[in-house]
Design an enzyme around this catalytic site. Structure first.
Site, PDB file in Angstrom:
ATOM      1  N   HIS A 111     -48.567 -97.911  45.144  1.00  0.00           N
ATOM      2  CA  HIS A 111     -48.771 -96.855  45.877  1.00  0.00           C
ATOM      3  C   HIS A 111     -49.408 -95.553  45.827  1.00  0.00           C
ATOM      4  O   HIS A 111     -48.880 -94.093  45.657  1.00  0.00           O
ATOM      5  CB  HIS A 111     -46.842 -96.346  46.705  1.00  0.00           C
ATOM      6  CG  HIS A 111     -46.169 -95.731  45.049  1.00  0.00           C
ATOM      7  ND1 HIS A 111     -46.573 -95.234  44.013  1.00  0.00           N
ATOM      8  CD2 HIS A 111     -45.157 -96.505  45.199  1.00  0.00           C
ATOM      9  CE1 HIS A 111     -45.274 -94.812  43.426  1.00  0.00           C
ATOM     10  NE2 HIS A 111     -44.994 -95.590  44.089  1.00  0.00           N
ATOM     11  N   TYR A 122     -49.714 -92.694  33.614  1.00  0.00           N
ATOM     12  CA  TYR A 122     -48.417 -92.864  34.404  1.00  0.00           C
ATOM     13  C   TYR A 122     -47.454 -91.088  34.356  1.00  0.00           C
ATOM     14  O   TYR A 122     -47.059 -91.402  35.629  1.00  0.00           O
ATOM     15  CB  TYR A 122     -47.095 -93.553  33.417  1.00  0.00           C
ATOM     16  CG  TYR A 122     -45.969 -93.983  34.167  1.00  0.00           C
ATOM     17  CD1 TYR A 122     -46.964 -95.342  35.325  1.00  0.00           C
ATOM     18  CD2 TYR A 122     -44.626 -93.522  34.142  1.00  0.00           C
ATOM     19  CE1 TYR A 122     -45.135 -95.611  35.725  1.00  0.00           C
ATOM     20  CE2 TYR A 122     -44.033 -93.260  35.130  1.00  0.00           C
ATOM     21  CZ  TYR A 122     -44.126 -94.966  35.388  1.00  0.00           C
ATOM     22  OH  TYR A 122     -42.786 -95.770  35.785  1.00  0.00           O
ATOM     23  N   ASP A 139     -38.287 -95.999  34.586  1.00  0.00           N
ATOM     24  CA  ASP A 139     -39.397 -95.696  35.075  1.00  0.00           C
ATOM     25  C   ASP A 139     -40.086 -94.911  34.057  1.00  0.00           C
ATOM     26  O   ASP A 139     -41.250 -94.613  33.144  1.00  0.00           O
ATOM     27  CB  ASP A 139     -39.943 -94.637  35.436  1.00  0.00           C
ATOM     28  CG  ASP A 139     -39.657 -95.764  37.341  1.00  0.00           C
ATOM     29  OD1 ASP A 139     -40.443 -96.660  37.046  1.00  0.00           O
ATOM     30  OD2 ASP A 139     -39.181 -95.414  38.523  1.00  0.00           O
ATOM     31  N   HIS A 171     -36.947 -91.644  38.383  1.00  0.00           N
ATOM     32  CA  HIS A 171     -37.307 -91.068  38.985  1.00  0.00           C
ATOM     33  C   HIS A 171     -37.510 -90.580  40.832  1.00  0.00           C
ATOM     34  O   HIS A 171     -37.887 -90.196  41.754  1.00  0.00           O
ATOM     35  CB  HIS A 171     -39.058 -91.726  38.820  1.00  0.00           C
ATOM     36  CG  HIS A 171     -39.694 -92.001  40.309  1.00  0.00           C
ATOM     37  ND1 HIS A 171     -39.809 -93.697  40.940  1.00  0.00           N
ATOM     38  CD2 HIS A 171     -40.973 -91.681  41.019  1.00  0.00           C
ATOM     39  CE1 HIS A 171     -40.840 -93.137  42.034  1.00  0.00           C
ATOM     40  NE2 HIS A 171     -41.679 -92.087  41.225  1.00  0.00           N
ATOM     41  N   HIS A 188     -32.088 -98.481  38.828  1.00  0.00           N
ATOM     42  CA  HIS A 188     -32.887 -97.175  39.560  1.00  0.00           C
ATOM     43  C   HIS A 188     -33.793 -98.505  40.762  1.00  0.00           C
ATOM     44  O   HIS A 188     -33.579 -99.896  40.683  1.00  0.00           O
ATOM     45  CB  HIS A 188     -34.554 -97.103  38.805  1.00  0.00           C
ATOM     46  CG  HIS A 188     -35.533 -96.260  39.930  1.00  0.00           C
ATOM     47  ND1 HIS A 188     -35.483 -95.805  40.779  1.00  0.00           N
ATOM     48  CD2 HIS A 188     -36.945 -96.876  40.013  1.00  0.00           C
ATOM     49  CE1 HIS A 188     -36.383 -95.319  41.611  1.00  0.00           C
ATOM     50  NE2 HIS A 188     -37.393 -95.667  40.626  1.00  0.00           N
ATOM     51  N   GLU A 199     -35.411 -98.657  43.127  1.00  0.00           N
ATOM     52  CA  GLU A 199     -37.111 -98.708  44.136  1.00  0.00           C
ATOM     53  C   GLU A 199     -37.446 -99.937  43.531  1.00  0.00           C
ATOM     54  O   GLU A 199     -37.583-101.089  43.100  1.00  0.00           O
ATOM     55  CB  GLU A 199     -38.601 -97.283  43.088  1.00  0.00           C
ATOM     56  CG  GLU A 199     -39.931 -97.716  43.914  1.00  0.00           C
ATOM     57  CD  GLU A 199     -40.830 -96.588  43.894  1.00  0.00           C
ATOM     58  OE1 GLU A 199     -40.162 -95.416  42.509  1.00  0.00           O
ATOM     59  OE2 GLU A 199     -41.145 -96.526  44.039  1.00  0.00           O
ATOM     60  N   HIS A 250     -41.033-100.319  32.568  1.00  0.00           N
ATOM     61  CA  HIS A 250     -43.097-100.415  32.670  1.00  0.00           C
ATOM     62  C   HIS A 250     -43.316-100.779  30.714  1.00  0.00           C
ATOM     63  O   HIS A 250     -43.229-100.024  30.212  1.00  0.00           O
ATOM     64  CB  HIS A 250     -43.826 -99.750  33.919  1.00  0.00           C
ATOM     65  CG  HIS A 250     -43.148-100.152  35.516  1.00  0.00           C
ATOM     66  ND1 HIS A 250     -43.113-100.622  36.188  1.00  0.00           N
ATOM     67  CD2 HIS A 250     -42.727 -98.712  35.680  1.00  0.00           C
ATOM     68  CE1 HIS A 250     -42.814-100.455  36.959  1.00  0.00           C
ATOM     69  NE2 HIS A 250     -42.713 -98.965  37.263  1.00  0.00           N
ATOM     70  N   ASP A 299     -40.276-102.234  42.773  1.00  0.00           N
ATOM     71  CA  ASP A 299     -40.774-102.934  42.264  1.00  0.00           C
ATOM     72  C   ASP A 299     -40.174-103.275  40.719  1.00  0.00           C
ATOM     73  O   ASP A 299     -40.036-104.226  40.494  1.00  0.00           O
ATOM     74  CB  ASP A 299     -41.723-101.973  41.215  1.00  0.00           C
ATOM     75  CG  ASP A 299     -41.342-100.822  41.131  1.00  0.00           C
ATOM     76  OD1 ASP A 299     -40.294 -99.974  41.920  1.00  0.00           O
ATOM     77  OD2 ASP A 299     -41.683 -99.929  40.171  1.00  0.00           O
TER      78      ASP A 299
HETATM   79 FE1  FEO Z   1     -39.736 -95.709  40.835  1.00  0.00          FE
HETATM   80 FE2  FEO Z   1     -40.975 -98.365  38.513  1.00  0.00          FE
HETATM   81  O1  FEO Z   1     -39.844 -97.465  40.679  1.00  0.00           O
END
Ligand code: FEO
Length: 398
Positions: free
Chosen positions: A28, A195, A167, A148, A82, A84, A228, A86
Site C-alpha cells: 500500500h 518498517y 505488526d 497498527h 489484527h 488488516e 512480518h 495481509d
Molecule cells: Fe497492519 Fe501487516 O498489517
C-alpha cells in the site's frame, strides 16, 4: 504440488506456518524492496491454536503447512491479533474448514471481522490480561490499539515467554530464514527501521507507553515473533530498545536534503546546500525524490535533526512529487525536526511558499526565510545556498 515442507519451530509444539511473499514490492505505497513474509503460528497443545492467518493469495500453501502438523478441522482456536487483510484474509477459508474453532479477538477486532467478512463467525472477545488455557500453555492477551489498527492486540505465550506482536517489531524482509540470527544484522535493522518509519512513526507515544505497560505486567519476552519478517530470538531487548529510540525520533547530527528538479536548477541548489551543511560536520543525505522514493526518504528522516526540501515552481505551486511527499510525511508526524525550504522559479514564485505553509499547518518547526533562485543559479546564488546550509547546520548544532 510441492513436497513436504520443513517445519520451523520456535519451541516444542510451536511452529511457524506463514508464507514468504518474495515478489511484493508495493505494500500500500510502501516500497518493500526485499519482499515480505506473512507470519502465522500454530500452537499444538491439548488444544490447538492458530495465531493470525496470511494474505489470501497464499491460502493454499498456508492450509497445506497447517495440515502437515494438525488436522485443520480439529483446530480449537483462531487468534486474530489484527484485521488488516495481509493477516486476516485467509480467515474465511480457515474458519470454513475449522468449523469448531472459536475465533479470539479484541472487541474492535470482532467488529472488524464482521465489517470485513460478514456475520456468522463464532467469536470470543478478550481484553488486556485475559488468558486462555491450552493445556500445558497459557495465552495472555494484551490489547494494543493503533499498533497498527484500533483492533490490534498482542498474544503472549506465558510458559515459553514468546510475544506474538503482529505488526509491531516486524520488517518487510523475504528470506528462506526465519530467525534474526540467521540473516545479515545490518539488512535486518535496515528493514526494521524502514518498517517503523513508514508505518509506525505517527504512533511513537503509543508505542513507548505500550512497551512500559508490558514491562509493568512482568512480561520479558525471550522471543518476539512478529507477523512480518524475522523472529527476534537472539536478543529481543535490542529491538525493544531500538523501538524506544525510534518512538521519540531520537536524532543524530544528520540532515536530509530532499528535492525534485525540472532543469537542474533546484538540483544545483541542493548540492550547494549539502556542502554548506557538510562544512559544519553534519552528516547529510542528499536524495532526489523521484529516484530515492518516499519510503527511503522517510527512513532517513527518522533519525535526522533537520530536513531541507527543494522544489521547482510549476504553475505557481510546488512540484507534484513534493506535494505527494509532503502529504505523506505530514501524516507520519516526525517529531522534533527543523524544516526548511528552497527552490527555483521562472517568472513567478510559489513552491517555497506553498511547501512552507503546508509544513506549518502540520505543526512542523520551519526555519525561515526559505531560499529562492530565479531560473538558473549563478555563482553568487550558489554561495547563498552554501551559506543557507551552513546557517541551518549552526542552528541544529546549537
Ligand atoms: Fe497492519 Fe501487516 O498489517
Amino acid at each position: 504440488m510441492w513436497g513436504k515442507l520443513n517445519k520451523v519451530s520456535l519451541a516444542e509444539g510451536i511452529n511457524w506456518v506463514g508464507v514468504v511473499d518474495w515478489n511484493l514490492r508495493d505494500f500500500h505505497g510502501f516500497t518493500a524492496r526485499r519482499g515480505t513474509t506473512y507470519n502465522s503460528y500454530l500452537i499444538s497443545d491439548k488444544k490447538t491454536a492458530l495465531i493470525d492467518t496470511v494474505k489470501y493469495t497464499f491460502s493454499e500453501e498456508f492450509l497445506k503447512k497447517i495440515s502437515e502438523i494438525t488436522e485443520l478441522k480439529k483446530l480449537d482456536y483462531i487468534i486474530i491479533n489484527h484485521l488488516e487483510m495481509d493477516h486476516s484474509s485467509s480467515l474465511p477459508i480457515v474458519a470454513k474448514i475449522a468449523q469448531n474453532a472459536m475465533i479470539i479477538s479484541s472487541q474492535r477486532g470482532k467488529e472488524a471481522i464482521i465489517e470485513h467478512y460478514g456475520a456468522g463467525f463464532r467469536i470470543r472477545t478478550v481484553k488486556t490480561g485475559d488468558e486462555l488455557n491450552l493445556g500445558n500453555r497459557t495465552l495472555r492477551f494484551i490489547e494494543a490499539p493503533m499498533l497498527h489498527w484500533p483492533d490490534s492486540m498482542f498474544t503472549y505465550i506465558v510458559e515459553e515467554k514468546i510475544l506474538l506482536s503482529n505488526d509491531a517489531f516486524g520488517q518487510h524482509l523475504a528470506s528462506v530464514f526465519r530467525f534474526d540470527d540467521q540473516v545479515d544484522e545490518h539488512v535486518l535493522l535496515e528493514e526494521a527501521i524502514t518498517y517503523y518509519a513508514n508505518i509506525l512513526m505517527p504512533l511513537g507515544s503509543l508505542i513507548s507507553r505500550k512497551i512500559q505497560e508490558i514491562v509493568k505486567m512482568g512480561i520479558a519476552p525471550k522471543i518476539i515473533a512478529p507477523s512480518h519478517g524475522m523472529i527476534w530470538r537472539s536478543n529481543p531487548s535490542k529491538i525493544i530498545q531500538a523501538y524506544l529510540d525510534w518512538s521519540v525520533c531520537k536524532s543524530k547530527l544528520k540532515a536530509v536534503v530532499v528535492f525534485d528538479t525540472m532543469w537542474r536548477s533546484t538540483d544545483k541548489m541542493a548540492r550547494a546546500i549539502t556542502e554548506g551543511l557538510a562544512s559544519q560536520g553534519v552528516n547529510v543525505k542528499l536524495l532526489k525524490l523521484r529516484v530515492a522514493g518516499k519510503t527511503e526518504v522517510v527512513t532517513e528522516i527518522l533519525d535526522s535533526k533537520t530536513v531541507i526540501v527543494g522544489s521547482p515552481t510549476l504553475n505557481q505551486q510546488m512540484f507534484p512529487s513534493l506535494s505527494a511527499f509532503l502529504t505523506y510525511i505530514t501524516g507520519l508526524k516526525p517529531k522534533g525536526k527543523l524544516w526548511s525550504f528552497f527552490g527555483s522559479y521562472g517568472w513567478s514564485r510559489g513552491a517555497v511558499k506553498s511547501m512552507s505553509e503546508m509544513a506549518k499547518k502540520a505543526g512542523f518547526e520551519v526555519f525561515e526565510p526559505g531560499l529562492e533562485v530565479k531560473y538558473v543559479p549563478n555563482q553568487e546564488d550558489l554561495k547563498k545556498c552554501f551559506e543557507f546550509g551552513k546557517k541551518i547546520a549552526i542552528k541544529i548544532k546549537a
